[in-house]
Design an enzyme around this catalytic site. Structure first.
Site, mmCIF file in Angstrom:
data_model
loop_
_atom_site.group_PDB
_atom_site.id
_atom_site.type_symbol
_atom_site.label_atom_id
_atom_site.label_comp_id
_atom_site.label_asym_id
_atom_site.label_seq_id
_atom_site.Cartn_x
_atom_site.Cartn_y
_atom_site.Cartn_z
ATOM 1 N N GLY A 210 7.375 2.273 -1.989
ATOM 2 C CA GLY A 210 5.620 2.009 -1.876
ATOM 3 C C GLY A 210 4.623 1.565 -3.061
ATOM 4 N N ASN A 211 3.825 1.470 -3.068
ATOM 5 C CA ASN A 211 2.878 1.086 -3.777
ATOM 6 C C ASN A 211 1.249 2.043 -3.920
ATOM 7 O OD1 ASN A 211 0.780 -0.782 -3.093
ATOM 8 N ND2 ASN A 211 3.022 -1.570 -2.341
ATOM 9 N N TYR A 212 0.325 2.070 -4.816
ATOM 10 C CA TYR A 212 -0.897 2.493 -4.692
ATOM 11 C C TYR A 212 -1.711 2.052 -3.877
ATOM 12 C CZ TYR A 212 1.722 5.729 -8.961
ATOM 13 O OH TYR A 212 1.968 5.954 -9.743
#
Ligand code: C5P
Length: 402
Positions: A210-212
């Protein structure tokens, strides 16, 4: 635009309080109903008699009237107001507002206000430049408050610099423009598709890539488009935000493929599509159906395959009446990369933000953007709250859709 508006004018204890009298007069002249709330220190600079005479209402300063015990409800005031303007706002009151120090009627009213709040700081240049003041002002901005930045000029201290409260005429103009915008239903009858948040690409039942991304920018865009009368479909990756109020249908998805499928269902009818999601470019080729055990493996290789590019896929099948907008969050060569996305993905506009700018990007409450259009226009904006940035982006979309 101010005719009939209920405005709380908050006055704190600074020399610039003398300008609040002109501000009050201008607001009343414009047809607004103004309730003055003044701090105890404010009364050292300007008398309640002048203010009540000009506003036609008793000035509120204490929590209750000493001789009768009559309670002044900051909650009722907060509900009554269409907007609250704090001018001048001293360093001390700004610090209290930023930190919820509710030790006077003005700060409690601020904390209870449901309406938009405008803050016009006024102080000496060194106080204005102090990191604590800057931090407090940024905190207020991040809460969605509107900061009316002070001007540079002669200060009461005799010094010259930034800290002079903005002129009353300009403050009235800011309020006037604000109400013009919020009463604007320029997107009535339009359908707007927005993607937001990250995507999660499963590795096994408990792990993902995923990512932030927090989703805050996309959600702010959805709220602003709905406020302007649009019917919004918000296709959202996993975020911890409530759905915006109004005419917003939220479709929750997890992976990029799910996001594409959800978008394909509504894309053809959309007048505007804003691809704000931080979509994972690659996903694991195989998703393990059991949790992968650590075992004795000294290393592990995960084979990734390319995800569909949602913006490019839909851009390739766009029709003429649509306006398509993408985002480019870059760490370097921002403008070149942003422009190439315009062409590759058949977009009309790209919103560029750089990870190199403090306060811009993924998870914060602020952003700093440059907009480039397929027609070759380019516009940069200063650091603003994501709510304000959303309004700027939608203004740009409306300009190119005309
Ligand atoms: O190429 P890059 O990922 O930087 O492009 C960013 C833009 O493309 C954003 O508007 C993003 O929402 C969109 N995008 C997409 N699907 C992808 C990758 C990016 O819609 N798989």
């Amino acid at each position: 635009m101010l005719k009939g508006k209920h405005i709380i004018l908050g006055i704190t204890g600074g020399i610039a309080a003398y300008k609040s009298v002109s501000l009050l007069r201008l607001l009343v002249k414009a047809g607004a109903e103004v309730q003055v709330v003044i701090t105890p220190a404010g009364k050292e600079f300007i008398t309640p008699v002048t203010l009540s005479a000009l506003s036609g209402k008793p000035v509120v300063s204490e929590f209750f009237t000493a001789n009768t015990g009559e309670w002044h409800s900051h909650v009722d005031l907060g509900l009554w107001a269409d907007c609250m303007v704090i001018a001048p706002a001293t360093a001390s009151s700004i610090a209290k507002m930023a930190n919820g120090v509710a030790d006077n009627m003005l700060i409690t009213t601020y904390l209870s206000a449901k309406s938009p709040v405008f803050i016009a700081p006024a102080m000496d240049l060194d106080m204005m430049a102090h990191p604590s003041t800057r931090r407090n002002i940024e905190a207020l901005r991040s809460y969605g408050n509107h900061i009316i930045e002070p001007e540079s000029g002669f200060l009461a201290s005799g010094l010259i610099g930034k800290g002079r409260m903005e002129e009353p005429e300009k403050i009235v103009e800011v309020l006037d423009r604000f109400f013009e915008k919020i009463e604007n239903q320029s997107l009535a009858g339009k359908k707007v598709l927005i993607t937001a948040g990250p995507t999660y690409e499963a590795i096994d039942p408990v792990r993902f890539i995923g990512n932030y991304s927090s989703g805050k920018m996309g959600y702010a865009l959805a709220a602003e488009a709905a406020r302007r009368g649009a019917e919004v479909v918000l296709v959202s990756g996993p975020v911890s935000l409530p759905a915006p109020e109004g005419n917003v249908t939220r479709v929750d998805v997890t992976s990029a493929r799910e996001m594409l499928t959800a978008c394909e269902k509504v894309f053809d009818e959309a007048d505007v599509a804003i691809f704000c999601a931080a979509v994972a470019d690659y996903a694991p080729e195989h998703v393990a159906d059991h949790k992968i055990k650590r075992g004795d493996m000294p290393e592990m290789t995960l084979k990734l395959v390319r995800n569909p590019d949602i913006a490019a896929t839909l851009g390739a099948r766009r029709h003429g009446g649509q306006t398509l907008v993408g985002f480019a969050l870059e760490t370097d060569d921002e403008m070149v990369n942003g422009r190439s996305k315009l062409e590759r993905k058949h977009l009309d506009m790209v919103v560029i933000n750089s990870m190199r700018d403090a306060g811009a990007g993924f998870s914060g409450d602020t952003n700093k953007i440059t907009v480039v259009t397929a027609a070759g226009d380019e516009k940069s904006f200063p650091l603003k709250s994501k709510t304000e940035v959303a309004a700027d982006i939608i203004d740009c979309i409306e300009n190119i859709s005309r």
